[in-house]
Design a protein around this motif. Structure first.
Motif, PDB file in Angstrom:
ATOM      1  N   ALA A   1      52.290  41.762  46.864  1.00 13.80           N
ATOM      2  CA  ALA A   1      51.873  40.856  45.788  1.00 13.80           C
ATOM      3  C   ALA A   1      50.885  39.827  46.322  1.00 13.80           C
ATOM      4  N   VAL A   2      50.018  39.369  45.442  1.00 10.70           N
ATOM      5  CA  VAL A   2      49.089  38.286  45.754  1.00 10.70           C
ATOM      6  C   VAL A   2      49.202  37.229  44.668  1.00 10.70           C
ATOM      7  N   ILE A   3      49.343  35.983  45.100  1.00 11.85           N
ATOM      8  CA  ILE A   3      49.392  34.856  44.165  1.00 11.85           C
ATOM      9  C   ILE A   3      48.210  33.950  44.479  1.00 11.85           C
ATOM     10  N   ASN A   4      47.478  33.583  43.459  1.00 12.94           N
ATOM     11  CA  ASN A   4      46.276  32.789  43.635  1.00 12.94           C
ATOM     12  C   ASN A   4      46.453  31.354  43.153  1.00 12.94           C
ATOM     13  N   CYS A   5      45.718  30.456  43.797  1.00  6.30           N
ATOM     14  CA  CYS A   5      45.765  29.040  43.460  1.00  6.30           C
ATOM     15  C   CYS A   5      44.332  28.528  43.467  1.00  6.30           C
TER      16      CYS A   5
ATOM     17  N   SER B   1      45.627  32.520  52.778  1.00  2.00           N
ATOM     18  CA  SER B   1      44.265  32.187  53.152  1.00  2.00           C
ATOM     19  C   SER B   1      43.807  31.006  52.331  1.00  2.00           C
ATOM     20  N   PHE B   2      42.756  30.340  52.826  1.00  2.00           N
ATOM     21  CA  PHE B   2      42.223  29.163  52.141  1.00  2.00           C
ATOM     22  C   PHE B   2      40.709  29.212  52.236  1.00  2.00           C
ATOM     23  N   ASN B   3      40.066  29.334  51.105  1.00  2.00           N
ATOM     24  CA  ASN B   3      38.614  29.326  51.030  1.00  2.00           C
ATOM     25  C   ASN B   3      38.185  27.977  50.468  1.00  2.00           C
ATOM     26  N   GLU B   4      37.775  27.062  51.355  1.00  2.00           N
ATOM     27  CA  GLU B   4      37.468  25.700  50.903  1.00  2.00           C
ATOM     28  C   GLU B   4      36.227  25.647  50.025  1.00  2.00           C
ATOM     29  N   LYS B   5      35.276  26.566  50.262  1.00  2.00           N
ATOM     30  CA  LYS B   5      34.061  26.559  49.447  1.00  2.00           C
ATOM     31  C   LYS B   5      34.368  26.912  48.000  1.00  2.00           C
ATOM     32  N   LYS B   6      35.293  27.848  47.821  1.00  2.00           N
ATOM     33  CA  LYS B   6      35.666  28.245  46.472  1.00  2.00           C
ATOM     34  C   LYS B   6      36.840  27.417  45.947  1.00  2.00           C
ATOM     35  N   GLN B   7      37.368  26.565  46.781  1.00  2.00           N
ATOM     36  CA  GLN B   7      38.512  25.730  46.399  1.00  2.00           C
ATOM     37  C   GLN B   7      39.677  26.596  45.929  1.00  2.00           C
ATOM     38  N   GLN B   8      39.909  27.654  46.683  1.00  2.00           N
ATOM     39  CA  GLN B   8      40.961  28.607  46.315  1.00  2.00           C
ATOM     40  C   GLN B   8      41.838  28.945  47.515  1.00  2.00           C
ATOM     41  N   SER B   9      43.069  29.247  47.205  1.00  2.00           N
ATOM     42  CA  SER B   9      43.982  29.759  48.221  1.00  2.00           C
ATOM     43  C   SER B   9      44.737  30.930  47.636  1.00  2.00           C
ATOM     44  N   SER B  10      45.101  31.872  48.491  1.00  2.00           N
ATOM     45  CA  SER B  10      45.879  33.025  48.050  1.00  2.00           C
ATOM     46  C   SER B  10      47.074  33.207  48.972  1.00  2.00           C
ATOM     47  N   LEU B  11      48.185  33.564  48.382  1.00  2.00           N
ATOM     48  CA  LEU B  11      49.413  33.840  49.127  1.00  2.00           C
ATOM     49  C   LEU B  11      49.665  35.340  49.052  1.00  2.00           C
ATOM     50  N   TYR B  12      49.878  35.969  50.204  1.00  2.98           N
ATOM     51  CA  TYR B  12      50.065  37.414  50.281  1.00  2.98           C
ATOM     52  C   TYR B  12      51.506  37.713  50.706  1.00  2.98           C
ATOM     53  N   LEU B  13      52.189  38.513  49.904  1.00  3.21           N
ATOM     54  CA  LEU B  13      53.541  38.933  50.245  1.00  3.21           C
ATOM     55  C   LEU B  13      53.510  40.443  50.474  1.00  3.21           C
ATOM     56  N   THR B  14      53.801  40.831  51.698  1.00  2.68           N
ATOM     57  CA  THR B  14      53.697  42.230  52.092  1.00  2.68           C
ATOM     58  C   THR B  14      55.085  42.858  52.188  1.00  2.68           C
ATOM     59  N   ALA B  15      55.181  44.075  51.667  1.00  2.00           N
ATOM     60  CA  ALA B  15      56.451  44.809  51.728  1.00  2.00           C
ATOM     61  C   ALA B  15      57.597  43.917  51.258  1.00  2.00           C
ATOM     62  N   SER B  16      57.492  43.474  50.029  1.00  2.00           N
ATOM     63  CA  SER B  16      58.403  42.457  49.497  1.00  2.00           C
ATOM     64  C   SER B  16      59.878  42.852  49.624  1.00  2.00           C
ATOM     65  N   GLN B  17      60.683  41.834  49.865  1.00  2.00           N
ATOM     66  CA  GLN B  17      62.127  42.001  49.971  1.00  2.00           C
ATOM     67  C   GLN B  17      62.794  41.303  48.796  1.00  2.00           C
ATOM     68  N   LEU B  18      64.024  41.667  48.518  1.00  2.00           N
ATOM     69  CA  LEU B  18      64.743  41.045  47.399  1.00  2.00           C
ATOM     70  C   LEU B  18      64.805  39.526  47.567  1.00  2.00           C
ATOM     71  N   SER B  19      64.874  39.068  48.801  1.00  2.00           N
ATOM     72  CA  SER B  19      64.981  37.633  49.065  1.00  2.00           C
ATOM     73  C   SER B  19      63.699  36.872  48.727  1.00  2.00           C
ATOM     74  N   TYR B  20      62.629  37.578  48.465  1.00  2.00           N
ATOM     75  CA  TYR B  20      61.368  36.910  48.127  1.00  2.00           C
ATOM     76  C   TYR B  20      61.338  36.447  46.664  1.00  2.00           C
ATOM     77  N   SER B  21      62.285  36.868  45.889  1.00  2.00           N
ATOM     78  CA  SER B  21      62.318  36.461  44.476  1.00  2.00           C
ATOM     79  C   SER B  21      62.415  34.948  44.356  1.00  2.00           C
TER      80      SER B  21
END
Lengths: 111, 114
Positions: free
Chosen positions: A18-22, A63-83
């Motif tokens: 999953a990817v979550i964007n900010c 990751s954090f892209n300061e020029k675009k003022q964006q950050s993304s959170l990457y969750l790889t091979a998600s586990q039940l505990s990530y809920s």
């Protein structure tokens, strides 16, 4: 101003990614990520400072892209505990020590 | 153990009454924060304090007041002027750094106005 998170909700099967964007409309000094499980307090995941930094925490990275003022959170091979609900918090001015949080992204991991 | 203690966990209030939420930390952190959480709206900053005897308004300070007389304590008063006080309130602290440090949250106080 409150950063905008996307998507608002995600439903995955265990093992999927999953990817979550900010995204912010103003220049950022730092971005924080927190996870909150239902009925509990938010828990810190990581801080990213301006400079295009990428950090990792177990199978969770960001990751954090300061020029675009964006950050993304990457969750790889998600586990039940990530809920839970993931929040990004942004700091606009260096030294302000003031975090403004997004509205959250609800992540549901099914077996 | 070090941490942040909020009390009470649940609180019921009649309209027109002031109520004070307690927040105590033994982490020796300089900065302390109060956030309000409503469903679907994330965390909104009410007040924050970087040092003793000093605090700043956050984004939704109207109807709230705070004090910071001791480093360990940052109580929040929800006054009768707050028009919609029913919410989940979270207190947090962080060590001093250049910029915002990691926030350590308390377990929260749930306020319901009857």
């Amino acid at each position: 101003q409150q950063p905008v998170q996307s998507p608002q909700a995600v439903i995955l099967r265990e093992g999927e990614d999953a990817v979550i964007n900010c995204s912010s409309s103003k220049a950022l000094y730092s971005v924080h990520w927190y996870r909150q499980k239902h009925g509990e307090a938010p828990v810190f995941l990581m801080i990213l400072l301006k400079g295009g930094e990428q950090k990792g925490h177990e199978k969770i990275s960001a990751s954090f892209n300061e020029k675009k003022q964006q950050s993304s959170l990457y969750l790889t091979a998600s586990q039940l505990s990530y809920s839970g609900t993931y929040f990004c918090g942004t700091e606009g001015d260096q030294g302000a020590q003031k975090l403004v949080f997004g509205q959250g992204t609800r992540l549901t991991i099914n077996p | 153990d070090g941490g942040i203690t909020q009390s009470p966990k649940y609180l019921f209030r009649k309209e027109g009454q002031n109520v004070t939420l307690s927040c105590e930390q033994n982490l020796n952190h300089d900065a302390m924060y109060w956030y309000r959480q409503d469903p679907g709206q994330g965390l909104r900053l009410i007040y924050y304090s970087q040092i003793v005897n000093d605090f700043q308004k956050g984004d939704i300070a109207e109807g709230y007041s705070v004090s910071r007389e001791k480093k360990e304590s940052f109580p929040l008063t929800v006054t009768s002027a707050q028009k919609n006080p029913t919410a989940f309130y979270l207190c947090a602290s962080s060590p001093w750094t250049v910029g915002a440090g990691e926030l350590f949250f308390g377990e929260g106080s749930r306020l319901t106005v009857l």
